[in-house]
Design a protein around this motif. Structure first.
Motif, PDB file in Angstrom:
ATOM      1  N   SER A 227      19.174  39.920  47.654  1.00 40.58           N
ATOM      2  CA  SER A 227      20.116  40.622  47.728  1.00 40.58           C
ATOM      3  C   SER A 227      20.955  40.194  46.824  1.00 40.58           C
ATOM      4  O   SER A 227      21.195  40.833  46.243  1.00 40.58           O
ATOM      5  N   CYS A 228      21.278  39.010  47.249  1.00 46.91           N
ATOM      6  CA  CYS A 228      22.852  38.604  46.429  1.00 46.91           C
ATOM      7  C   CYS A 228      22.331  38.615  44.698  1.00 46.91           C
ATOM      8  O   CYS A 228      23.215  39.102  43.664  1.00 46.91           O
ATOM      9  N   VAL A 229      21.245  37.882  43.878  1.00 45.40           N
ATOM     10  CA  VAL A 229      20.853  37.906  42.985  1.00 45.40           C
ATOM     11  C   VAL A 229      20.949  39.485  42.484  1.00 45.40           C
ATOM     12  O   VAL A 229      21.455  39.658  40.956  1.00 45.40           O
ATOM     13  N   LEU A 230      20.530  40.762  43.108  1.00 49.28           N
ATOM     14  CA  LEU A 230      19.720  41.697  42.917  1.00 49.28           C
ATOM     15  C   LEU A 230      21.772  42.502  42.976  1.00 49.28           C
ATOM     16  O   LEU A 230      22.095  42.356  41.606  1.00 49.28           O
ATOM     17  N   ILE A 231      22.314  42.023  43.252  1.00 47.04           N
ATOM     18  CA  ILE A 231      24.232  42.775  43.454  1.00 47.04           C
ATOM     19  C   ILE A 231      24.552  41.949  42.357  1.00 47.04           C
ATOM     20  O   ILE A 231      25.025  42.301  41.291  1.00 47.04           O
ATOM     21  N   TYR A 232      24.679  40.868  42.253  1.00 50.60           N
ATOM     22  CA  TYR A 232      24.492  39.892  40.897  1.00 50.60           C
ATOM     23  C   TYR A 232      24.574  40.329  39.271  1.00 50.60           C
ATOM     24  O   TYR A 232      24.965  40.852  38.927  1.00 50.60           O
ATOM     25  N   LYS A 233      23.489  40.792  39.825  1.00 51.49           N
ATOM     26  CA  LYS A 233      22.388  41.745  38.208  1.00 51.49           C
ATOM     27  C   LYS A 233      23.484  42.622  38.349  1.00 51.49           C
ATOM     28  O   LYS A 233      23.018  43.114  36.579  1.00 51.49           O
ATOM     29  N   VAL A 234      23.162  43.582  38.997  1.00 51.78           N
ATOM     30  CA  VAL A 234      23.714  45.036  38.947  1.00 51.78           C
ATOM     31  C   VAL A 234      25.257  44.440  38.850  1.00 51.78           C
ATOM     32  O   VAL A 234      25.717  45.426  37.292  1.00 51.78           O
ATOM     33  N   ILE A 235      25.867  43.821  38.970  1.00 53.12           N
ATOM     34  CA  ILE A 235      28.081  43.827  38.781  1.00 53.12           C
ATOM     35  C   ILE A 235      27.853  43.258  36.934  1.00 53.12           C
ATOM     36  O   ILE A 235      28.500  43.935  36.084  1.00 53.12           O
ATOM     37  N   THR A 236      26.807  42.093  37.116  1.00 55.17           N
ATOM     38  CA  THR A 236      27.336  41.023  35.013  1.00 55.17           C
ATOM     39  C   THR A 236      25.957  41.386  35.389  1.00 55.17           C
ATOM     40  O   THR A 236      26.261  41.387  32.827  1.00 55.17           O
ATOM     41  N   GLY A 237      25.162  41.968  35.006  1.00 59.11           N
ATOM     42  CA  GLY A 237      24.270  42.312  33.915  1.00 59.11           C
ATOM     43  C   GLY A 237      22.768  40.902  33.636  1.00 59.11           C
ATOM     44  O   GLY A 237      22.299  41.345  32.873  1.00 59.11           O
ATOM     45  N   HIS A 238      23.182  40.123  34.430  1.00 58.53           N
ATOM     46  CA  HIS A 238      22.020  38.885  34.131  1.00 58.53           C
ATOM     47  C   HIS A 238      22.353  37.911  35.262  1.00 58.53           C
ATOM     48  O   HIS A 238      23.141  38.384  36.312  1.00 58.53           O
ATOM     49  N   PRO A 239      21.064  36.843  35.999  1.00 59.33           N
ATOM     50  CA  PRO A 239      21.265  36.165  36.879  1.00 59.33           C
ATOM     51  C   PRO A 239      22.547  35.735  36.977  1.00 59.33           C
ATOM     52  O   PRO A 239      22.881  34.702  36.287  1.00 59.33           O
ATOM     53  N   PRO A 240      22.273  34.996  38.184  1.00 60.61           N
ATOM     54  CA  PRO A 240      23.537  33.688  38.633  1.00 60.61           C
ATOM     55  C   PRO A 240      22.606  32.588  37.704  1.00 60.61           C
ATOM     56  O   PRO A 240      22.026  32.614  37.613  1.00 60.61           O
TER      57      PRO A 240
END
Length: 134
Positions: free
Chosen positions: A115-128
C-alpha cells in the motif's frame, strides 16, 4: 493567555530550528541527495518558513497584546482571537509533521508495504528506491 501564546511562538521557533538543521544535513556525508530528499526539499523549506512566520506572529502578538491591554487599547472582547492563533499554529505544526516527519519515518519500511509503494507511485510517479541512491 499571553504566556501561552509566547510559549507557542517559542515552540514554532524551535520547530523551525530543527527543520533548518534537517535541511542542512540533506545529503550528508557525501552530498548525494536521495529521491525522497530531492522531492521533499520544497516542502521542508515551506515548513521552516511557516514555523518562523508563526513564531514571529505569536511572539509579536503576545508582546503587543500585553502592551495594548496594559495601556487599555485592546478591549477584553478580543481575547478569544488568541485561540484562533493557537489553533492555526497547531494545524500548521501538525501539517509540517505530516509532510516531513511521518514520511521520513515510514519511508525505510515502504518497499515492504504494497500500500505504501502504491501511494508513493501515485504521488511521485515512480516507485521508491532502496536507499542507495542513484
Amino acid at each position: 493567555m499571553k504566556w501561552a501564546v509566547l510559549v507557542v511562538g517559542v515552540v514554532f521557533f524551535l520547530a523551525a530550528g530543527v527543520g533548518a538543521m534537517d535541511w542542512a544535513l540533506l545529503g550528508f556525508p557525501d552530498g548525494h541527495l536521495t529521491a525522497f530528499e530531492r522531492e521533499t526539499q520544497g516542502l521542508r523549506g515551506a515548513a521552516i518558513v511557516a514555523n518562523l512566520g508563526l513564531g514571529l506572529l505569536a511572539c509579536a502578538w503576545a508582546a503587543g497584546w500585553a502592551a495594548g491591554w496594559a495601556a487599555g487599547w485592546i478591549p477584553p472582547a478580543t481575547q478569544p482571537a488568541t485561540f484562533g492563533v493557537l489553533i492555526l499554529g497547531a494545524l500548521i505544526l501538525a501539517a509540517g509533521l505530516l509532510i516531513v516527519v511521518v514520511p521520513g519515518a515510514l519511508l525505510p519500511h515502504c518497499p515492504r508495504l504494497s500500500s505504501c509503494v502504491l501511494i508513493y507511485k501515485v504521488i511521485t510517479g515512480h516507485p521508491p528506491d532502496h536507499g542507495v541512491g542513484g
